[in-house]
Design an enzyme around this catalytic site. Sequence first.
Site: not given
Length: 601
Positions: A398, A525, A527
Amino acid sequence: MKYVLVTGGVVSGLGKGVTASSIGVILKACGLRVTSIKIDPYLNTDAGTMSPFEHGEVFVLDDGGEVDLDLGNYERFLDIKLTRDNNITTGKIYQSVIDKERRGDYLGKTVQVVPHITDAIQDWIERVAMIPVDGKEGPADVCVIELGGTIGDIESMPFIEALGQFSYRVGPGNFCLIHVSLVPVLNVVGEQKTKPTQHSVRGLRGLGLTPNILACRSTKVLEENVKAKLAQFCHIPAENIVTLHDVPNIWHIPLLLRDQKAHEAILKELNLLGVARKPALELWTARTKVCDMLHDPVRIAMVGKYTGLSDSYLSVLKALLHASVACHRKLIVEWVAAGDLEDATAIEAPDVYKAAWDLLKGADGVLVPGGFGDRGVQGKILAAKYARENKVPFLGICLGMQIAVIEFARSVLGMCDTNSTEFDPETSHPCVVFMPEGSKTHMGATMRLGSRRTYFKVPDCKSAKLYGNASFVDERHRHRYEVNPDMVSQLENAGLSFVGRDETGRRMEIVELPSHPYFIGVQFHPEFKSRPGKPSAVFLGLIGAACGHLEAVLKYGHASKLLTNGLSNGKPMVKIHQNGNVKPSNGSLNGVYSNGNGVHY
């Protein structure tokens, strides 16, 4: 539908989220379909506007919901996809009731906490519990509900009352209450103390809820006389009292529950003993053992703004852990405060400056996570510059991707004044700009949020290979700014490659430096979709490159093959360090089942 309610007593931060997730894991291993609900008693409608220092990271769901980080634990442990409605807050409940009142739905009645708020809570739970979250048709078998906060908190009272009513509403055999409490050991006396738990259970019963199972957090296994005392004074059978003692990593918690036959106690309360099978946790057990045995280290420098609180980057840490275990490496995270790398720090605190740069230079890989605001931005740019020039594996997420683009434009294109309009609205070369559909007046839910599709424009790039040579990938987003599409051709002519874009081709999603061993930035993102058995592709690439096995990662392209074949003879034990010391985090990336704020019991 069967319901399991998890409450907490004595102190906050005992690990209710990990406990609720682990209960879900063991029930799922028994062949049941499981969904989860998290109740947060704060007045915010969601976690979107909260500072990471205040509440840890904001977890983003596929539907764009900005929710509590515990929902991330549920998704990772259970491999499910939750919705924004799976996170209930006081703000959401009151807003829904007030909206009904304004429409006249209550037909002129006086709107009160009981019954209107409590009914709204119960209706919400019943409605959301029926939403399938595992990709299959129809509702789940069991809904695990976690009530945030601690019994006795004034803000939790409407939820306690509602859940007390709810237990009667669904009837016997459909509701099981598990109370997570603390059994401390006083150093002076050296014995396990039951009084805090006794008072907590008494308070819970006084509020109309009777626990069926007691989950006791303690540093060591409960002694038999302590368990007998708790059974006597809390009116709970001894076989329904389980110990959640400190363990090397949180993946042990479902195994702890299984070994103490907690699943049998839960299934008995829910009348499911004849339906469920013995828990099948072979894969989970194997992964946990691998994690405990790792010893070959891989050092990742985490260059961020919120390094004082690891919960701020919980999903990033988990994704690094998943990838490290897949690559058979012990993860060591070197926490580098971005501001410590800046020239101003060199003048004000030269020792701090030197220590930060030593950590960065001693790392096998560099990760710059997402964030907001201009504090530490220059330090992040310096970290990206160091990684680019010294061929150190780099992943920017990001803001981390935007930083990498800004640094490249400054250093390679010679645009010394280029910047993001977030940090310098008047910059003559806006490298990163505000998205046209964003709002500058309202904060909550006004970003580009949730699952969006990224198309690979360069099929032979590392990112596409890491994603299994897919033509597109769906990942979750949370941002207001984006790379300026008008500068893309200039940047690409200088050697930067925007290999992933959205469906319009004008929004940059993935950037790579082809001349670098591993230099990738992603606007999304990744994750948030990483799982223990299915690590995020770009995190797997970072760890693979950091330990010199990127080619093997690109070849196998999937974590399960890596776990089967192995990249070394390493034996795992995953610990997170801060400047060489153990770094606590929520649930335990540091090998201790802890409360997340550094206080260990």
